[in-house]
Design an enzyme around this catalytic site. Structure first.
Site, PDB file in Angstrom:
ATOM      1  N   GLU A  69      -8.002  -2.343   7.128  1.00  0.00           N
ATOM      2  CA  GLU A  69      -7.378  -3.101   6.050  1.00  0.00           C
ATOM      3  C   GLU A  69      -6.359  -4.111   6.564  1.00  0.00           C
ATOM      4  O   GLU A  69      -6.198  -5.195   5.991  1.00  0.00           O
ATOM      5  CB  GLU A  69      -6.749  -2.140   5.047  1.00  0.00           C
ATOM      6  CG  GLU A  69      -7.788  -1.351   4.272  1.00  0.00           C
ATOM      7  CD  GLU A  69      -7.205  -0.230   3.429  1.00  0.00           C
ATOM      8  OE1 GLU A  69      -6.068  -0.391   2.926  1.00  0.00           O
ATOM      9  OE2 GLU A  69      -7.877   0.808   3.280  1.00  0.00           O
ATOM     10  N   HIS A 102      -7.770   5.278   7.130  1.00  0.00           N
ATOM     11  CA  HIS A 102      -9.072   5.010   6.522  1.00  0.00           C
ATOM     12  C   HIS A 102      -9.247   3.502   6.425  1.00  0.00           C
ATOM     13  O   HIS A 102      -8.319   2.737   6.711  1.00  0.00           O
ATOM     14  CB  HIS A 102      -9.190   5.652   5.134  1.00  0.00           C
ATOM     15  CG  HIS A 102      -8.255   5.081   4.118  1.00  0.00           C
ATOM     16  ND1 HIS A 102      -6.930   5.454   4.023  1.00  0.00           N
ATOM     17  CD2 HIS A 102      -8.434   4.137   3.155  1.00  0.00           C
ATOM     18  CE1 HIS A 102      -6.345   4.777   3.055  1.00  0.00           C
ATOM     19  NE2 HIS A 102      -7.240   3.969   2.510  1.00  0.00           N
ATOM     20  N   GLU A 148       0.080   4.617   1.812  1.00  0.00           N
ATOM     21  CA  GLU A 148      -0.004   5.614   2.889  1.00  0.00           C
ATOM     22  C   GLU A 148       1.034   5.387   3.988  1.00  0.00           C
ATOM     23  O   GLU A 148       1.433   6.324   4.683  1.00  0.00           O
ATOM     24  CB  GLU A 148      -1.409   5.615   3.498  1.00  0.00           C
ATOM     25  CG  GLU A 148      -2.485   6.182   2.603  1.00  0.00           C
ATOM     26  CD  GLU A 148      -3.093   5.163   1.662  1.00  0.00           C
ATOM     27  OE1 GLU A 148      -4.047   5.517   0.954  1.00  0.00           O
ATOM     28  OE2 GLU A 148      -2.603   4.004   1.646  1.00  0.00           O
ATOM     29  N   ASP A 183       0.862  -1.180   0.000  1.00  0.00           N
ATOM     30  CA  ASP A 183       0.000   0.000   0.000  1.00  0.00           C
ATOM     31  C   ASP A 183       0.896   1.226   0.000  1.00  0.00           C
ATOM     32  O   ASP A 183       2.134   1.112  -0.037  1.00  0.00           O
ATOM     33  CB  ASP A 183      -0.933  -0.036   1.210  1.00  0.00           C
ATOM     34  CG  ASP A 183      -2.220   0.765   0.993  1.00  0.00           C
ATOM     35  OD1 ASP A 183      -2.314   1.506  -0.003  1.00  0.00           O
ATOM     36  OD2 ASP A 183      -3.132   0.659   1.838  1.00  0.00           O
ATOM     37  N   HIS A 197      -1.623   1.191   6.695  1.00  0.00           N
ATOM     38  CA  HIS A 197      -2.065   2.294   7.556  1.00  0.00           C
ATOM     39  C   HIS A 197      -3.106   1.795   8.555  1.00  0.00           C
ATOM     40  O   HIS A 197      -3.734   0.744   8.362  1.00  0.00           O
ATOM     41  CB  HIS A 197      -2.660   3.427   6.721  1.00  0.00           C
ATOM     42  CG  HIS A 197      -3.727   2.955   5.779  1.00  0.00           C
ATOM     43  ND1 HIS A 197      -5.028   2.725   6.170  1.00  0.00           N
ATOM     44  CD2 HIS A 197      -3.662   2.624   4.464  1.00  0.00           C
ATOM     45  CE1 HIS A 197      -5.729   2.290   5.142  1.00  0.00           C
ATOM     46  NE2 HIS A 197      -4.929   2.217   4.089  1.00  0.00           N
ATOM     47  N   HIS A 242      -2.623  -0.254  -3.721  1.00  0.00           N
ATOM     48  CA  HIS A 242      -3.091   1.100  -3.407  1.00  0.00           C
ATOM     49  C   HIS A 242      -3.971   1.641  -4.526  1.00  0.00           C
ATOM     50  O   HIS A 242      -3.596   1.601  -5.704  1.00  0.00           O
ATOM     51  CB  HIS A 242      -1.905   2.043  -3.208  1.00  0.00           C
ATOM     52  CG  HIS A 242      -2.315   3.479  -3.049  1.00  0.00           C
ATOM     53  ND1 HIS A 242      -2.927   3.954  -1.904  1.00  0.00           N
ATOM     54  CD2 HIS A 242      -2.242   4.531  -3.895  1.00  0.00           C
ATOM     55  CE1 HIS A 242      -3.189   5.236  -2.045  1.00  0.00           C
ATOM     56  NE2 HIS A 242      -2.795   5.615  -3.244  1.00  0.00           N
TER      57      HIS A 242
END
Length: 275
Positions: free
Chosen positions: A135, A117, A10, A8, A105, A61
């Protein structure tokens, strides 16, 4: 030995703002380069420990088209683009020996956490068997459903704490300390890569000591959604119903694999805007 590296954006060192993660913003190209370099560090670490390993890298992502193929370590294969089975975990199967999560994240509503998020801004929370999962947890449980342990996770300190709580024994690499949604004290990218390479080699070497995260069915699932129109769409799915909560839909499934796919569907429905 087969490893899947899910990457990902972030949680990559140096990244703190959506201008670095959004293809439509000015600093995105720099974010892609940082992301690709951290993926390469983890690939190198896996192959330091297991020189003949089959390494798949899943771009995980946004569009799933962020990693720069020409800059990725040529010893790995890249999974990119969407839609695809298993989403952020594309390429994972029951023959996989270890999963490694890079640049992840913390879940929505937690923090301080950089760019926190869950899937998208329309999903406020997901609870599986009463436990709130973002996630990290959703993907780790899907890996566990296939018998695969998550042996490494990198991201900010909040993401690493979330992973350590969910998956005892997993190796965590905090590459930055979150100060807020768009602020952090971050390692130099080269230092982060050095740490990731060493940690990936250690994690893969200890993969048999780290148990998969398993959630045994049947499972009750609740999803809090931001948009009323998304709730309307969600209730068109057989088995999904509104609850007493104004923003919540719920369903019961026989196993976690089914839960994961339904949650992915709800996340996709949440991107549809009223005509």
């Amino acid at each position: 030995m087969k490893a899947l590296i899910s990457v990902d954006m972030e949680g990559i060192s140096g990244i703190v703002h959506s201008s670095e993660t959004n293809p439509e913003r000015y600093d995105y190209q720099r974010g892609r380069e940082l992301m690709t370099a951290e993926a390469n560090a983890v690939i190198a670490g896996v192959l330091d420990a297991e020189p003949t390993a089959d390494v798949l890298v899943a771009d995980a992502h946004g569009t799933f088209r962020n990693l720069l193929p020409e800059q990725l370590d040529r010893r790995a294969r890249l999974v990119r683009g969407k839609p695809r089975a298993l989403n952020m975990l594309a390429g994972l199967d029951a023959e996989t020996d270890a999963a490694l999560f890079v640049g992840y994240h913390v879940r929505a509503g937690e923090g301080p956490g950089v760019l926190a998020h869950t899937m998208n801004g329309e999903i406020l929370d997901v609870r599986v068997a009463g436990r709130s999962l973002g996630e990290i947890g959703l993907n780790a449980a899907m890996a566990g459903h296939l018998g695969v342990p998550v042996v490494l996770l990198s991201g900010d300190d909040a993401a690493c704490a979330e992973a350590a709580d969910l998956i005892p024994g997993t190796v965590t690499v905090p590459v930055k300390e979150a100060l807020g949604m768009a602020a952090a004290v971050t390692l130099h990218p080269e230092e982060a890569r050095d740490r990731l390479r060493r940690a990936a080699a250690d994690a893969v070497s200890r993969r048999t000591e780290i148990p998969p995260l398993t959630l045994t069915g049947p499972l009750d699932v609740e999803v809090d959604l931001a948009g009323a129109h998304t709730i309307d769409l969600a209730t068109l799915v057989p088995g999904v119903s509104r609850t007493a909560g104004a923003r919540t839909v719920a369903f019961t499934v026989p196993d976690y694999g089914t839960a994961y796919r339904l949650i992915l569907l709800l996340a996709q429905l949440a991107t549809i805007r009223p005509a």
